[in-house]
Motif scaffolding. Structure first.
Motif, mmCIF file in Angstrom:
data_model
loop_
_atom_site.group_PDB
_atom_site.id
_atom_site.type_symbol
_atom_site.label_atom_id
_atom_site.label_comp_id
_atom_site.label_asym_id
_atom_site.label_seq_id
_atom_site.Cartn_x
_atom_site.Cartn_y
_atom_site.Cartn_z
ATOM 1 N N ALA A 103 0.841 -1.197 0.000
ATOM 2 C CA ALA A 103 0.000 0.000 0.000
ATOM 3 C C ALA A 103 0.881 1.253 0.000
ATOM 4 O O ALA A 103 2.020 1.203 0.446
ATOM 5 N N PRO A 104 0.382 2.385 -0.490
ATOM 6 C CA PRO A 104 -0.970 2.593 -1.003
ATOM 7 C C PRO A 104 -1.189 1.897 -2.347
ATOM 8 O O PRO A 104 -0.251 1.703 -3.108
ATOM 9 N N TYR A 105 -2.432 1.550 -2.614
ATOM 10 C CA TYR A 105 -2.770 0.801 -3.814
ATOM 11 C C TYR A 105 -3.016 1.774 -4.963
ATOM 12 O O TYR A 105 -4.101 2.325 -5.131
ATOM 13 N N ILE A 106 -1.986 1.955 -5.757
ATOM 14 C CA ILE A 106 -1.942 3.037 -6.732
ATOM 15 C C ILE A 106 -2.324 2.623 -8.147
ATOM 16 O O ILE A 106 -2.521 3.474 -9.008
ATOM 17 N N ALA A 107 -2.435 1.334 -8.410
ATOM 18 C CA ALA A 107 -2.560 0.868 -9.791
ATOM 19 C C ALA A 107 -3.794 1.439 -10.495
ATOM 20 O O ALA A 107 -3.692 1.971 -11.608
ATOM 21 N N ASP A 108 -4.964 1.333 -9.879
ATOM 22 C CA ASP A 108 -6.178 1.824 -10.530
ATOM 23 C C ASP A 108 -6.147 3.338 -10.702
ATOM 24 O O ASP A 108 -6.593 3.858 -11.732
ATOM 25 N N GLU A 119 -6.887 10.893 -8.459
ATOM 26 C CA GLU A 119 -6.327 10.841 -7.123
ATOM 27 C C GLU A 119 -6.712 9.519 -6.445
ATOM 28 O O GLU A 119 -7.696 8.866 -6.832
ATOM 29 N N LEU A 120 -5.931 9.147 -5.447
ATOM 30 C CA LEU A 120 -6.241 7.927 -4.698
ATOM 31 C C LEU A 120 -7.515 8.095 -3.886
ATOM 32 O O LEU A 120 -7.775 9.160 -3.317
ATOM 33 N N LYS A 121 -8.298 7.029 -3.847
ATOM 34 C CA LYS A 121 -9.448 6.994 -2.959
ATOM 35 C C LYS A 121 -8.964 6.660 -1.550
ATOM 36 O O LYS A 121 -7.864 6.145 -1.369
ATOM 37 N N ALA A 133 -8.086 -3.982 -4.993
ATOM 38 C CA ALA A 133 -7.108 -2.915 -5.212
ATOM 39 C C ALA A 133 -5.691 -3.426 -4.958
ATOM 40 O O ALA A 133 -4.742 -3.063 -5.670
ATOM 41 N N TYR A 134 -5.548 -4.258 -3.957
ATOM 42 C CA TYR A 134 -4.261 -4.912 -3.652
ATOM 43 C C TYR A 134 -3.839 -5.818 -4.798
ATOM 44 O O TYR A 134 -2.678 -5.802 -5.237
#
Length: 318
Positions: free
Chosen positions: A191-196, A203-205, A227-228
């Motif tokens: 994490a943070p799960y940045i791929a999507d 921006e990240l949710k 997300a992971y």
């Protein structure tokens, strides 16, 4: 009710103090009598380390990648990156370390090998637990090469060194240095799960930025897990490029440690955490064949002023 009681206990001063002393005792013992399998006890030419990769996660996506067949497993020598580094690269294996090029996207490589700081507990404070750890882990000069990619790679996503930069340096070092042992330590799927967010240019949710706090607050586990998994796919796509541009008879894909997603009321990973999803990690054997269809561009830089604290804080270490 159970989650509220666990959270209350976790946040209490007594729990923090007890855990600090536990970690001090744990690391003192395991630095002398390691629990787990040291990577240098196994045979490999190139070791690809996926940070926080669980065994079941790799099994979930293995059919999408031809280079993953059987997913075996071992017990890691650490449940955090710094614990894994300190218990892996030790004086016991100094001859192997001398022939190892370690490429790290993880800021703990500086904290452990340069600053000599180990272990640490991130529970809202900045102190270390008491510890009587023998100073047996290696120094930067003990490696054939210690390449801290996080210090100079572009920061497209704060805290995360994107996997394409790690792949790029691994191809370069593999071709130019051809080390007896090459360790390639990616950030992802940590994490943070940045791929999507990167794929959708947004921006990240909240659950992508702080997944375990979100889980504690009731966010759907499947949403966080997916997300992971996307972060895992993100790094495996670059592993595939690496294997097509790196000659090695025996490549192993593993992890420094795993991650807890609420099993037994536990989340994330902390030092001395004996949770099976944290301590048991994948061990996948494959090979590399340099087809020379990728030309590296990233150059190693020295004397970086990039701050270790900021890098680790962006990864969720308070």
């Amino acid at each position: 009710m159970r989650e509220k009681l666990l959270t209350k206990f976790y946040d209490s001063g007594l729990a923090r103090k007890a855990f600090r002393y536990y970690v001090g005792a744990w690391t003192t013992v395991t630095s002398r009598v390691p629990i787990g399998t040291n990577i240098f006890e196994r045979e490999w030419d190139t070791l690809i380390v996926l940070d926080t990769c669980r065994v079941d996660a790799l099994k979930e996506v293995k059919d999408e990648y031809e280079f993953i067949t059987d997913v075996d497993k071992i017990v890691s020598v650490g449940s955090t990156s710094n614990e894994w580094m300190a218990n892996t690269f030790t004086s016991t294996y100094i001859d192997s370390v001398n022939s190892t090029a370690y490429l790290s996207a993880n800021g703990y490589s500086s904290r452990v090998f340069k600053e000599r700081r180990y272990p640490e507990v991130h529970m809202g404070t900045k102190h270390q637990p008491p510890s009587w750890v023998a100073d047996e882990f290696c120094y930067p000069e003990d490696f054939l090469l210690l390449d801290q990619i996080w210090e100079y790679a572009p920061q497209d996503s704060p805290g995360h060194t994107l996997p394409e930069y790690v792949m790029d340096r691994a191809v370069n070092v593999g071709r130019s240095l051809n080390p007896e042992h090459l360790v390639v330590h990616f950030n992802q799927p940590h994490a943070p799960y940045i791929a999507d967010a990167i794929g959708e240019n947004r921006e990240l949710k909240e659950f992508e930025q702080s997944p375990f706090e979100s889980l504690r607050q009731g966010t759907d586990r499947d949403q966080v897990w997916e997300a992971y998994i996307e972060n895992l796919r993100m790094v495996l796509d670059q592993v595939e490029v690496l294997l097509d541009n790196h000659s090695a008879e025996k490549v192993v894909i593993t992890a420094d440690h795993g991650e807890a997603f609420g099993e037994w009321g536990m989340y994330g990973h902390l030092p001395g955490m004996i949770h099976p999803h944290v301590k048991i990690v994948p061990w996948v054997t494959t090979k590399g064949d340099d087809k020379e269809n990728y030309q590296p561009e990233l150059e190693q830089e020295h004397n970086s002023e990039r701050d270790t604290e900021s890098q680790l804080r962006a990864l969720g270490y308070k």
